[in-house]
Design a protein around this motif. Structure first.
Motif, mmCIF file in Angstrom:
data_model
loop_
_atom_site.group_PDB
_atom_site.id
_atom_site.type_symbol
_atom_site.label_atom_id
_atom_site.label_comp_id
_atom_site.label_asym_id
_atom_site.label_seq_id
_atom_site.Cartn_x
_atom_site.Cartn_y
_atom_site.Cartn_z
ATOM 1 N N ARG A 177 -29.373 -26.961 -58.522
ATOM 2 C CA ARG A 177 -29.463 -25.610 -57.948
ATOM 3 C C ARG A 177 -29.859 -25.668 -56.475
ATOM 4 N NH1 ARG A 177 -27.228 -21.248 -60.624
ATOM 5 N NH2 ARG A 177 -27.684 -21.381 -62.855
ATOM 6 N N LEU A 178 -30.748 -26.586 -56.143
ATOM 7 C CA LEU A 178 -31.246 -26.659 -54.767
ATOM 8 C C LEU A 178 -30.275 -27.386 -53.842
ATOM 9 C CD1 LEU A 178 -35.012 -27.373 -55.513
ATOM 10 C CD2 LEU A 178 -33.985 -25.223 -54.761
ATOM 11 N N GLY A 179 -29.280 -28.066 -54.417
ATOM 12 C CA GLY A 179 -28.221 -28.672 -53.619
ATOM 13 C C GLY A 179 -28.728 -29.721 -52.639
ATOM 14 N N GLY A 180 -28.147 -29.693 -51.433
ATOM 15 C CA GLY A 180 -28.468 -30.717 -50.433
ATOM 16 C C GLY A 180 -29.553 -30.321 -49.460
ATOM 17 N N ASP A 181 -30.272 -29.242 -49.745
ATOM 18 C CA ASP A 181 -31.360 -28.806 -48.864
ATOM 19 C C ASP A 181 -32.575 -29.705 -49.093
ATOM 20 O OD1 ASP A 181 -33.429 -27.531 -47.516
ATOM 21 O OD2 ASP A 181 -32.689 -25.526 -47.986
ATOM 22 N N HIS A 182 -32.773 -30.658 -48.200
ATOM 23 C CA HIS A 182 -33.818 -31.664 -48.410
ATOM 24 C C HIS A 182 -35.221 -31.061 -48.416
ATOM 25 C CE1 HIS A 182 -30.897 -34.855 -48.257
ATOM 26 N NE2 HIS A 182 -30.443 -34.422 -47.099
ATOM 27 N N LYS A 183 -35.444 -30.038 -47.618
ATOM 28 C CA LYS A 183 -36.768 -29.402 -47.606
ATOM 29 C C LYS A 183 -37.039 -28.691 -48.926
ATOM 30 C CE LYS A 183 -39.051 -30.188 -43.810
ATOM 31 N NZ LYS A 183 -40.399 -30.778 -43.846
ATOM 32 N N ALA A 184 -36.053 -27.915 -49.395
ATOM 33 C CA ALA A 184 -36.226 -27.174 -50.643
ATOM 34 C C ALA A 184 -36.365 -28.123 -51.839
ATOM 35 C CB ALA A 184 -35.049 -26.231 -50.854
ATOM 36 N N ARG A 185 -35.699 -29.271 -51.760
ATOM 37 C CA ARG A 185 -35.719 -30.229 -52.872
ATOM 38 C C ARG A 185 -36.898 -31.192 -52.807
ATOM 39 N NH1 ARG A 185 -30.386 -33.517 -53.586
ATOM 40 N NH2 ARG A 185 -31.634 -34.316 -55.300
ATOM 41 N N MET A 186 -37.727 -31.106 -51.791
ATOM 42 C CA MET A 186 -38.746 -32.138 -51.588
ATOM 43 C C MET A 186 -39.660 -32.286 -52.800
ATOM 44 S SD MET A 186 -41.440 -32.604 -48.446
ATOM 45 C CE MET A 186 -40.096 -32.778 -47.276
ATOM 46 N N PHE A 187 -40.192 -31.159 -53.307
ATOM 47 C CA PHE A 187 -41.108 -31.249 -54.449
ATOM 48 C C PHE A 187 -40.372 -31.744 -55.698
ATOM 49 C CE2 PHE A 187 -43.123 -29.495 -58.255
ATOM 50 C CZ PHE A 187 -44.406 -30.004 -58.116
ATOM 51 N N ALA A 188 -39.155 -31.199 -55.927
ATOM 52 C CA ALA A 188 -38.382 -31.621 -57.094
ATOM 53 C C ALA A 188 -38.067 -33.116 -57.017
ATOM 54 C CB ALA A 188 -37.093 -30.804 -57.184
ATOM 55 N N LYS A 189 -37.768 -33.599 -55.814
ATOM 56 C CA LYS A 189 -37.472 -35.018 -55.637
ATOM 57 C C LYS A 189 -38.707 -35.878 -55.908
ATOM 58 C CE LYS A 189 -34.563 -38.277 -54.441
ATOM 59 N NZ LYS A 189 -33.395 -38.552 -55.305
#
Length: 306
Positions: A177-189
């Motif tokens: 859902r968060l796609g390639g947005d590295h900032k938005a995905r930071m916690f999920a990553k």
């Protein structure tokens, strides 16, 4: 039971056509919270906060529903059987072997077909890769996916039952859902790295153990390369499995390559053969089969004494 069933049957196509895949259902469930998915044009801090909130809320709700459903299920006779059966679609041994075999079958006859088959395991433009690099990419994908799509789900299933394996799948849906947005995905990553950290190391040891079943020197080499190169691989998840495969097969993995228009620099792991062929991929698939068998046996023994 879940590992044994999924190893040989996978998730049957008729059932997939009739009911869809449960992972898609989880993806639709976290879609309820897409209002929290930030716009890529928003400020970096806002994207980080919104992405973290989306991840936490989606996984918390999914986990709560899974706990309620599992608690209810466990009031029925033979609940362990149904819980194991419901866990089958969240494992990926069968699909991993089928997709790797498709790459191997086409490697010497039609490189474009082999590359297209590999796209099911590697989310990159592979058109610039030669035969050796395609083989290397497939072996790397096999190593990493064994950790993230087989060992990690089974690990959390063993610890927490059905809610554990469902939460892992929900986390994958959140990242989609968060796609390639590295900032938005930071916690999920970060969360993804945390839940795969121990299973990835276990996977490396499993590859080494499986290699030693047919070649004690191969198992020893796998452990040696893990010790020597895992830290320089630059990836906390794929490092151990890739190093183990490289050592067991006496090959080199990693290295620089071009994905479409992008040039990717990677450190080499292993000190064996650099130019890989279909024979190396077939050896890797044999190692994968041995590893999955060893893992299922060890889980079965642990369950018998639990």
């Amino acid at each position: 039971m879940a590992l044994a069933l999924e190893r040989f049957l996978g998730y049957p196509s008729p059932l997939r056509r009739l009911m869809g895949h449960p992972a898609n259902g989880l993806y639709m469930l976290n879609g309820v919270f897409t209002a929290l998915v930030p716009d890529e044009q928003a400020a970096a801090f806002r994207r980080l906060i919104m992405g973290t909130a989306f991840c936490l809320l989606s996984i918390s709700v999914t986990l709560a529903l899974a706990v309620v459903a599992t608690t209810t299920l466990r009031t029925f006779p033979y609940a362990w059987f149904w819980e194991g059966l419901l866990a089958v679609p969240f494992l990926a041994q069968y699909a991993l072997r089928v997709r790797a075999r498709a790459v191997a079958d086409a490697l010497d006859t039609d490189l474009a077909v082999a590359q297209n088959a590999l796209t099911h395991l590697v989310n990159h433009d592979l058109s610039q890769l030669d035969k050796s690099q395609t083989t290397r990419g497939c072996l790397e994908a096999v190593a990493e996916n064994t950790a993230t799509s087989v060992v990690a789900p089974a690990f959390w299933l063993a610890l927490f039952g059905l809610p554990g394996i469902i939460a892992i799948s929900a986390l994958s849906g959140v990242q989609r859902r968060l796609g390639g947005d590295h900032k938005a995905r930071m916690f999920a990553k970060l969360l993804d790295t945390a839940v795969n950290y121990l299973p990835a190391r276990l996977t490396g040891l499993l590859f080494a153990g499986a290699a030693s079943m047919t070649s004690p020197s191969g198992g020893a080499r796998a452990l040696e390369i893990i010790w020597q190169d895992a830290r320089k691989s630059g990836n906390l998840i794929s490092g151990w499995p890739e190093c183990a495969v490289a050592g067991a097969l006496d090959i080199r993995l990693g290295g620089p390559r071009q994905y479409g228009d992008s040039w990717v620099e990677r450190n080499w792991v292993g000190d064996g053969t650099e130019h890989l062929t279909k024979h190396d991929l077939q050896a890797g698939m044999k190692l994968l089969a041995q590893t999955l068998t060893l893992f299922t046996l060890l889980v079965g023994i642990a369950a018998a004494f639990a």
